[in-house]
Design an enzyme around this catalytic site. Structure first.
Site, PDB file in Angstrom:
ATOM      1  N   HIS A  17       6.501  -4.603   2.401  1.00 23.62           N
ATOM      2  CA  HIS A  17       7.449  -4.193   3.445  1.00 23.62           C
ATOM      3  C   HIS A  17       8.227  -5.412   3.964  1.00 23.62           C
ATOM      4  O   HIS A  17       9.439  -5.358   4.142  1.00 23.62           O
ATOM      5  CB  HIS A  17       6.723  -3.560   4.639  1.00 23.62           C
ATOM      6  CG  HIS A  17       6.042  -2.253   4.358  1.00 23.62           C
ATOM      7  ND1 HIS A  17       4.748  -1.983   4.725  1.00 23.62           N
ATOM      8  CD2 HIS A  17       6.492  -1.114   3.742  1.00 23.62           C
ATOM      9  CE1 HIS A  17       4.430  -0.744   4.369  1.00 23.62           C
ATOM     10  NE2 HIS A  17       5.464  -0.203   3.767  1.00 23.62           N
ATOM     11  N   LYS A  41       0.277  13.272  11.712  1.00 24.14           N
ATOM     12  CA  LYS A  41      -0.691  12.428  11.001  1.00 24.14           C
ATOM     13  C   LYS A  41      -1.452  11.572  12.001  1.00 24.14           C
ATOM     14  O   LYS A  41      -0.922  11.220  13.047  1.00 24.14           O
ATOM     15  CB  LYS A  41       0.057  11.479  10.052  1.00 24.14           C
ATOM     16  CG  LYS A  41       0.483  12.099   8.748  1.00 24.14           C
ATOM     17  CD  LYS A  41       0.932  10.976   7.811  1.00 24.14           C
ATOM     18  CE  LYS A  41       1.696  11.490   6.617  1.00 24.14           C
ATOM     19  NZ  LYS A  41       2.325  10.387   5.875  1.00 24.14           N
ATOM     20  N   ARG A  90       8.910   0.901  -5.808  1.00 28.16           N
ATOM     21  CA  ARG A  90       7.931   0.118  -6.555  1.00 28.16           C
ATOM     22  C   ARG A  90       7.875   0.552  -8.007  1.00 28.16           C
ATOM     23  O   ARG A  90       7.926  -0.252  -8.908  1.00 28.16           O
ATOM     24  CB  ARG A  90       6.529   0.292  -5.930  1.00 28.16           C
ATOM     25  CG  ARG A  90       6.339  -0.483  -4.678  1.00 28.16           C
ATOM     26  CD  ARG A  90       5.188   0.034  -3.883  1.00 28.16           C
ATOM     27  NE  ARG A  90       5.481   1.353  -3.366  1.00 28.16           N
ATOM     28  CZ  ARG A  90       4.774   1.987  -2.472  1.00 28.16           C
ATOM     29  NH1 ARG A  90       3.687   1.435  -1.991  1.00 28.16           N
ATOM     30  NH2 ARG A  90       5.127   3.173  -2.032  1.00 28.16           N
ATOM     31  N   SER A 129       0.341   0.660   1.719  1.00 27.90           N
ATOM     32  CA  SER A 129      -0.452   0.694   2.957  1.00 27.90           C
ATOM     33  C   SER A 129      -1.758   1.441   2.719  1.00 27.90           C
ATOM     34  O   SER A 129      -2.817   1.031   3.217  1.00 27.90           O
ATOM     35  CB  SER A 129       0.332   1.393   4.074  1.00 27.90           C
ATOM     36  OG  SER A 129       1.480   0.663   4.405  1.00 27.90           O
TER      37      SER A 129
HETATM   38  P1  ADP Z   1       6.489   6.177   4.044  1.00 23.45           P
HETATM   39  O1  ADP Z   1       7.745   5.962   4.827  1.00 23.45           O
HETATM   40  O2  ADP Z   1       6.709   6.997   2.838  1.00 23.45           O
HETATM   41  O3  ADP Z   1       5.292   6.527   4.871  1.00 23.45           O
HETATM   42  P2  ADP Z   1       5.764   3.373   3.863  1.00 23.45           P
HETATM   43  O4  ADP Z   1       5.786   3.146   5.311  1.00 23.45           O
HETATM   44  O5  ADP Z   1       4.493   3.001   3.165  1.00 23.45           O
HETATM   45  O6  ADP Z   1       6.145   4.792   3.371  1.00 23.45           O
HETATM   46  O7  ADP Z   1       6.945   2.548   3.200  1.00 23.45           O
HETATM   47  C1  ADP Z   1       8.255   2.549   3.683  1.00 23.45           C
HETATM   48  C2  ADP Z   1       9.186   2.155   2.546  1.00 23.45           C
HETATM   49  O8  ADP Z   1       8.794   0.900   1.995  1.00 23.45           O
HETATM   50  C3  ADP Z   1       9.200   3.132   1.368  1.00 23.45           C
HETATM   51  O9  ADP Z   1      10.518   3.182   0.869  1.00 23.45           O
HETATM   52  C4  ADP Z   1       8.295   2.495   0.361  1.00 23.45           C
HETATM   53  O10 ADP Z   1       8.640   2.861  -0.977  1.00 23.45           O
HETATM   54  C5  ADP Z   1       8.596   1.035   0.600  1.00 23.45           C
HETATM   55  N1  ADP Z   1       7.490   0.182   0.175  1.00 23.45           N
HETATM   56  C6  ADP Z   1       6.177   0.325   0.446  1.00 23.45           C
HETATM   57  N2  ADP Z   1       5.450  -0.640  -0.150  1.00 23.45           N
HETATM   58  C7  ADP Z   1       6.328  -1.421  -0.840  1.00 23.45           C
HETATM   59  C8  ADP Z   1       6.202  -2.563  -1.697  1.00 23.45           C
HETATM   60  N3  ADP Z   1       5.010  -3.085  -1.985  1.00 23.45           N
HETATM   61  N4  ADP Z   1       7.336  -3.093  -2.232  1.00 23.45           N
HETATM   62  C9  ADP Z   1       8.533  -2.522  -1.957  1.00 23.45           C
HETATM   63  N5  ADP Z   1       8.716  -1.440  -1.180  1.00 23.45           N
HETATM   64  C10 ADP Z   1       7.634  -0.894  -0.632  1.00 23.45           C
END
Ligand code: ADP
Length: 160
Positions: A17, A41, A90, A129
């Site tokens: 992130h 959630k 990813r 996460s």
């Molecule tokens: P969500 O919004 O689906 O709950 P997250 O908070 O985990 O997902 O992630 C927010 C955004 O960051 C999403 O677009 C996800 O694909 C991206 N993301 C998560 N982990 C990574 C990573 N390791 N590298 C690049 N982008 C990531």
């Protein structure tokens, strides 16, 4: 002024992130990290905790701010004048899900909200996460997954 929102759950924020935040902040003049407060959630970290962690991580990035929002991204974007949403990709599995969200947001916003994808740095392509939470719940090593100051906070949630 090019502004964008990077929405997500960030529960917890990972190095993946943070990499997307840094790179998006280089592209846009004004980047908001939007922490989703999803009442349906039960997160590991409360929305206030996630906002505070992200504020700490971005404190040296002057064009980045962190806010929480609930409800639909399109409504938040419209109320605050965002026309671009940033998301990270990813793997191909992310693409199918993200494409659907992007197209839904485009439709719901009447064409006003576009999504820009940044591909993950290969160094972080395995990070998620949920993976971090699973490793931490068993007391495993998460030092390659999250910024250092988060490590103890995450273990504490699991009584480790
Ligand atoms: P969500 O919004 O689906 O709950 P997250 O908070 O985990 O997902 O992630 C927010 C955004 O960051 C999403 O677009 C996800 O694909 C991206 N993301 C998560 N982990 C990574 C990573 N390791 N590298 C690049 N982008 C990531």
């Amino acid at each position: 002024m090019k502004k964008a929102i990077y929405p997500g759950s960030f529960d917890p924020p990972t190095l993946g992130h943070l990499d997307i935040i840094r790179r998006a902040a280089d592209i846009f003049d004004d980047l908001t990290v939007g922490v989703l407060d999803n009442r349906a959630k039960t997160p590991l970290f409360s929305v206030e905790e996630r906002v505070n962690i992200l504020k700490e991580l971005t404190k040296d990035m002057p064009n980045v701010k962190v806010e929480s929002f609930s409800g639909l991204l399109v409504d938040y974007a419209k109320a605050n004048g965002y026309h671009v949403s940033v998301r990270g990709l990813r793997a191909i599995t992310d693409f199918e899900y993200e494409l659907q969200i992007a197209q839904t947001n485009k439709m719901l916003s009447g064409g006003e909200l576009d999504t820009i994808f940044l591909t993950t740095d290969v160094e972080y392509s395995y990070l998620s996460s949920s993976g971090v939470k699973e490793i931490a719940s068993f007391g495993g090593d998460i030092s390659h997954c999250v910024p250092e100051f988060e490590i103890e906070m995450i273990y504490a949630k699991y009584g480790k």
